[in-house]
Design an enzyme around this catalytic site. Structure first.
Site, short mmCIF file in Angstrom:
data_model
loop_
_atom_site.label_atom_id
_atom_site.label_comp_id
_atom_site.label_asym_id
_atom_site.label_seq_id
_atom_site.Cartn_x
_atom_site.Cartn_y
_atom_site.Cartn_z
N ASP A 6 1.97 -5.01 101.75
CA ASP A 6 3.41 -5.55 102.20
C ASP A 6 3.65 -7.06 102.15
OD1 ASP A 6 5.20 -3.97 105.22
OD2 ASP A 6 6.01 -6.24 103.35
N ASP B 17 10.03 -9.90 99.86
CA ASP B 17 9.54 -8.29 101.18
C ASP B 17 9.50 -6.78 99.97
OD1 ASP B 17 10.40 -6.08 103.95
OD2 ASP B 17 8.49 -6.51 103.21
C1 LIG Z 1 14.28 1.14 104.90
C2 LIG Z 1 13.70 0.42 106.19
C3 LIG Z 1 12.45 -0.42 105.97
C4 LIG Z 1 12.54 0.16 104.92
C5 LIG Z 1 11.02 -0.66 106.58
N1 LIG Z 1 9.85 -1.16 106.42
C6 LIG Z 1 9.60 -1.77 107.16
O1 LIG Z 1 9.15 -1.78 108.53
C7 LIG Z 1 7.87 -2.01 106.62
N2 LIG Z 1 8.45 -3.32 105.76
C8 LIG Z 1 8.46 -4.28 107.05
C9 LIG Z 1 8.79 -5.85 106.54
O2 LIG Z 1 7.15 -5.58 106.00
C10 LIG Z 1 9.01 -6.82 107.68
N3 LIG Z 1 7.67 -7.10 108.12
C11 LIG Z 1 10.01 -8.00 107.06
C12 LIG Z 1 9.96 -9.03 108.16
C13 LIG Z 1 10.40 -9.93 107.78
C14 LIG Z 1 11.13 -7.90 109.39
C15 LIG Z 1 6.73 -1.41 107.69
C16 LIG Z 1 6.79 -0.27 108.19
C17 LIG Z 1 5.74 -2.34 106.92
C18 LIG Z 1 10.85 0.81 107.44
O3 LIG Z 1 9.95 1.33 107.20
N4 LIG Z 1 11.73 0.90 108.73
C19 LIG Z 1 11.13 2.14 109.56
C20 LIG Z 1 11.34 1.84 110.38
C21 LIG Z 1 9.91 1.70 111.20
C22 LIG Z 1 9.37 2.09 110.15
C23 LIG Z 1 7.31 1.65 110.82
C24 LIG Z 1 6.99 2.11 112.38
C25 LIG Z 1 8.49 2.19 112.98
C26 LIG Z 1 9.51 1.89 112.64
C27 LIG Z 1 12.38 3.70 109.31
O4 LIG Z 1 13.50 3.19 109.43
O5 LIG Z 1 12.68 4.19 108.09
C28 LIG Z 1 13.44 4.21 107.17
#
Ligand SMILES: CC[C@H](C)[C@H](NC(=O)[C@@H](NC[C@H](O)[C@@H](N)CC(C)C)C(C)C)C(=O)N[C@@H](Cc1ccccc1)C(=O)OC
Length: 331
Positions: free
Chosen positions: A220, A36
């Site tokens: 992504d 990922d």
């Molecule tokens: C460390 C956290 C990781 C990097 C998380 N990353 C993600 O959510 C990105 N990738 C998402 C993942 O590729 C997911 N689809 C994997 C499957 C198997 C669950 C999205 C934004 C494209 C994130 O940004 N989470 C956000 C929450 C969020 C993000 C976008 C929209 C809404 C909420 C957060 O908590 O950031 C600190």
């Protein structure tokens, strides 16, 4: 070193995600993980995951590995854009993908996973390949497999050759010229806050004119669909007979027998075409005549996401040199 590993779709009906075999510990325990680039935690279903939350997934048992070490006092907790999440403890152990071995990789064991992970029984965990700044381990953030492996690799790169309803490949440490045609177009990557963020040079719907407008988003591999600004998405579905933005289905749907135009996106001077078959992502439920689009609006997310529907239309190079860049080639 160089290495290759399969990227296999987890569902024969549509490409919701791809998994790759990895080995953890001594003797090696094999799990199927979702590589990922949209996150930076390496976490697995484990012997610490409550049985009620495990439904057929392979698990990692650190106690059965002679090389596992608890990273005392360290925990992790992650929330993804789709609302799913997990949390737990941290071990270091031997970890390999495609023959590339990292001896002290931080392996995050799940003490709790959200329901969508429990139901997805073909995914045993994730390998975050984003930048290590996004790693959620506390009190000290841990390095990704790519950051740990980089010094051993012939070249500090990994490539994604994802395919439509077929097995593709992730390569580490080299660029396989047989996997693409023409030239690779490299564009800059903004590593803040830690995604592979780049700017596309524009888009076109079918044979319509190409709109040269910058679109900044993330590459992504862990997200199934493409999420772009509403103006682009409405321009696309205006060309689809019977398309509507369905509140009940949570996005643009259309009659499965509608004719879909291809979607073109630009990387520098190069053009990439997502064929109609990728743009008709899946029937909303098995056998339904209503299909869900592979292109959806990013307005509710806050960032534009070039997920698997776009990535599988290209050969993509994640170049970890300083400064990092991302390369796209047709195939
Ligand atoms: C460390 C956290 C990781 C990097 C998380 N990353 C993600 O959510 C990105 N990738 C998402 C993942 O590729 C997911 N689809 C994997 C499957 C198997 C669950 C999205 C934004 C494209 C994130 O940004 N989470 C956000 C929450 C969020 C993000 C976008 C929209 C809404 C909420 C957060 O908590 O950031 C600190």
């Amino acid at each position: 070193d160089t290495g290759s590993a399969a990227a296999t779709p987890i569902d024969p009906r549509f490409d919701i995600a791809y998994v790759t075999p990895v080995t953890i510990g001594t003797p090696p325990q094999t799990l199927q993980l979702d590589l990922d680039t949209g996150s930076s935690d390496l976490w697995v279903f484990s012997s610490h995951t409550p049985a009620s939350q495990v439904r057929g997934q392979q698990i990692y048992s650190p106690d059965k590995s002679t090389t596992s070490k608890l990273l005392d006092g360290h925990t992790w907790s992650i929330r993804y854009g789709d609302g799913s999440g997990s949390r737990g403890n941290v071990y270091t152990d031997n970890f390999a993908i495609g023959g590339i071995m990292v001896e002290t990789q931080a392996v995050e064991t799940a003490e709790e996973v959200s329901s969508s992970f429990t139901t997805e029984d073909n995914i045993d965990g994730l390998v975050g390949l984003g930048f290590s700044t996004l790693n959620t381990v506390s009190p000290e953030g841990q390095l990704t497999f790519f950051d740990n492996a980089k010094p051993k690799l012939d070249a500090p790169v990994f490539t994604a050759d994802l395919k439509y309803m077929k097995e593709g490949t992730y390569d580490f440490g080299f660029i396989d010229e047989s996997k693409y045609t023409g030239e690779i177009t490299y564009v800059p990557v903004d590593t803040d806050p830690g995604y592979w963020t780049f700017t596309s040079s524009g888009y076109g719907v079918g044979s319509g004119t190409f709109s040269s407008s910058p679109i900044t988003g993330i590459a992504d591999t862990g997200t199934s669909l493409v999420y772009l600004p509403t103006a682009i998405v409405t321009a696309y579905y205006r060309q689809v007979e019977g398309a509507t933005n369905s509140r009940s289905y949570g996005g643009y749907v259309f009659p499965c027998n509608s004719t879909l135009p291809p979607f073109v996106f630009g990387i520098g001077e190069a053009k990439f075409t997502i064929p109609p078959s990728y743009m008709s992502y899946a029937a909303v439920t098995d056998g339904s005549p209503t299909c869900f689009g592979g292109l959806q609006s990013s307005s509710g997310i806050g960032i534009n996401i070039w997920g698997d529907v776009a990535l599988k239309a290209a050969f993509v190079v994640f170049n970890g040199e300083e400064p990092p860049t991302i390369g796209w080639a047709n195939k």
